[in-house]
Enzyme design. Sequence first.
Site, PDB file in Angstrom:
ATOM      1  N   GLN A 239     103.426-105.664 -10.117  1.00 55.32           N
ATOM      2  CA  GLN A 239     102.770-104.371 -10.688  1.00 55.32           C
ATOM      3  C   GLN A 239     101.634-105.606 -11.956  1.00 55.32           C
ATOM      4  O   GLN A 239     101.455-106.766 -11.153  1.00 55.32           O
ATOM      5  CB  GLN A 239     103.657-103.784 -11.878  1.00 55.32           C
ATOM      6  CG  GLN A 239     103.539-102.165 -12.010  1.00 55.32           C
ATOM      7  CD  GLN A 239     103.895-101.726 -13.053  1.00 55.32           C
ATOM      8  OE1 GLN A 239     104.387-102.649 -13.911  1.00 55.32           O
ATOM      9  NE2 GLN A 239     103.992-100.675 -12.673  1.00 55.32           N
ATOM     10  N   ASP A 340      99.256 -94.920  -8.736  1.00 54.28           N
ATOM     11  CA  ASP A 340      99.814 -94.206  -7.838  1.00 54.28           C
ATOM     12  C   ASP A 340      99.560 -93.327  -7.875  1.00 54.28           C
ATOM     13  O   ASP A 340     100.753 -92.108  -8.750  1.00 54.28           O
ATOM     14  CB  ASP A 340     101.494 -95.122  -7.471  1.00 54.28           C
ATOM     15  CG  ASP A 340     101.885 -95.283  -8.662  1.00 54.28           C
ATOM     16  OD1 ASP A 340     101.397 -95.200 -10.021  1.00 54.28           O
ATOM     17  OD2 ASP A 340     103.388 -95.203  -8.772  1.00 54.28           O
ATOM     18  N   GLU A 543     101.200 -89.191 -21.228  1.00 54.14           N
ATOM     19  CA  GLU A 543     100.063 -90.333 -20.521  1.00 54.14           C
ATOM     20  C   GLU A 543      99.444 -90.477 -20.294  1.00 54.14           C
ATOM     21  O   GLU A 543      98.508 -90.809 -19.496  1.00 54.14           O
ATOM     22  CB  GLU A 543     101.332 -90.575 -19.891  1.00 54.14           C
ATOM     23  CG  GLU A 543     101.499 -90.228 -18.341  1.00 54.14           C
ATOM     24  CD  GLU A 543     102.657 -90.843 -17.397  1.00 54.14           C
ATOM     25  OE1 GLU A 543     103.170 -91.266 -17.816  1.00 54.14           O
ATOM     26  OE2 GLU A 543     102.450 -89.843 -16.388  1.00 54.14           O
TER      27      GLU A 543
END
Length: 610
Positions: A239, A340, A543
């Site tokens: 990541q 993503d 989020e």
Amino acid sequence: MEVFLSYNLIFYSLFSCFLFFFVSSMAVTEASSQCSPVKPTTPLVTFLDRLQETAFKTYGNSDFDPKLYVDLSLKFNLSDTEEAFKKLPRSENGSVSVEILEGFMGEYMRGAGEDLVEVVPEDYVPEPTGFLPKVESPEVRAWALEVHSLWKNLSRKVSNGVRDRPDLHTLLPLPNPVVIPGSRFREVYYWDSYWVIRGLLASKMHETAKAIVANLISLIDEYGYVLNGARAYYSNRSQPPLLSSMIYEIYKRTGDKEMVRKSLPALLKEHQFWNSGKHKMTIQDDQACNHTLSRYYAMWDKPRPESSTNDKESASKILDASEKQQFYRELASTAESGWDFSTRWMRNSSDFTTLATTSILPVDLNAFILKMELDIASLAKVIGENTISERFVEASQGRKKAMDSVFWNAKMGQWVDYWLGDNSTSCKEVHKLEASNQNENVFASNFVPLWIELFNSDASVVEKVMESFQSSGLLCSAGIATSLTNSGQQWDFPNGWAPIQHMIVEGLVRSGLKEARLMAEDIAMRWIRTNYAAYKNTSTMLEKYDVEECGKIGGGGEYIPQVRGHILGYFWEYMEEFINFSQNLNASFIVQWNSLVGRLYFFTLSNILV
């Protein structure tokens, strides 16, 4: 005798041909493996993937979360569990009745998350010494301490069962306690951990912060890189690389040189990972100068186990097997980016199957690696490793030059992603720089380099980027949008995400320019207000948010919006200065932040101004 010799000649000729074609085939296979690497998964992940597919056929698509099934653990050996699974009666389409499937899972499986144990961090105290000394308001202090107490709710340790029988779990046996994001994300995630650590340092929980770093380093020791997350099915990708930033922040607060000394070998190994193999790309400019940059490239060409049913559905219209494999690699590589998904990675914004992340040199990834190089140079110097320090100063200068040459678009006043072209999946070593390959679409990532000192210390650059940002269309009434394209993907318009707000705002503030600081305050207050409004309406903080309208929750993507515990770390350490800028808000704004879920995202906001 002549006949015998003829037979021998024929035999040896045929044998030689066979050897030639065999060796050639092996060479092609090896080259193909090097050009398109795949990291094998575990037998358990393979089995749970089949279980997930059966469950999808049984329950259907409504509210189905594929990740749940690969997070389950086994009560018995895999072979016994597989044998029992094979014997389940199935219908023609492969489904199992709900009653039988649930009975099987109850007998043979343990629930997702049961392999983590709640734990109170050893360095947690209800009111740390020196905690926000400038905050005098009793209501705000009470709120701040209540927020601080949430670290107890988010802290876990891996159960002894995972350590004793790792073959029964996809959860990896990390050596130290962890802080999890929450909701469906029951494990540690790489780049989330950076903001977790920022929050822990503000709460004076230095040892917990160091333990998180030690966990990530243990992954580098085992795999050669930090995994996307601490699950076996994440071992094929990483990541955004922020480990060096975590270590640098901890060192700034603690002065712990021994931690730096122990961490340096892992940082060198991670830097090598991102600057070798398929991640490394070379661009040659018009002066025949070669620039080394990096890209995302997952070592996987199958459906992602945690989203296997989704990926198969997305790929269902791709008929060619090799094209389908490449699409699966693009899906995993996009997951490696943290973005993503987004039209940023698509050749055709209306066709999800045109994902081409491996064909892109991303601005933000290279900004993160530039920061890694600066961090390593600084940390190495701290412990007297001057040769290493000098090498990474030189590396950072080379990457800065590469970013100026390849990413900077003077006309736009932005750094933009660079497309490698259609042949980027080949083993081509050097790509010629083509100005037309710059992606001139506007994304929030175009402004992430502001976070890096080499860019935000240049006043003329900051002024030009500020002007570009103001006219970009990204700044909306409730914060910074991720893109300008409303595609239905979660990293596109109208969604805004806390990490983006943080990096851009912090970069503006660190520039030292008065105008930049005013812009940073404006962005911060827009984001703060939308978080508060959403909490007031729903009693939850999530989020992502729709930045077109204050208080509106974001949407899109593969899963329903999540409450995310790692948000605790965002922007928390700047709470005292935030209070100075919040006087124009009425008292109820401050007092009403005393909600458990509401406080999660307030961390995101209060760390935003330095």
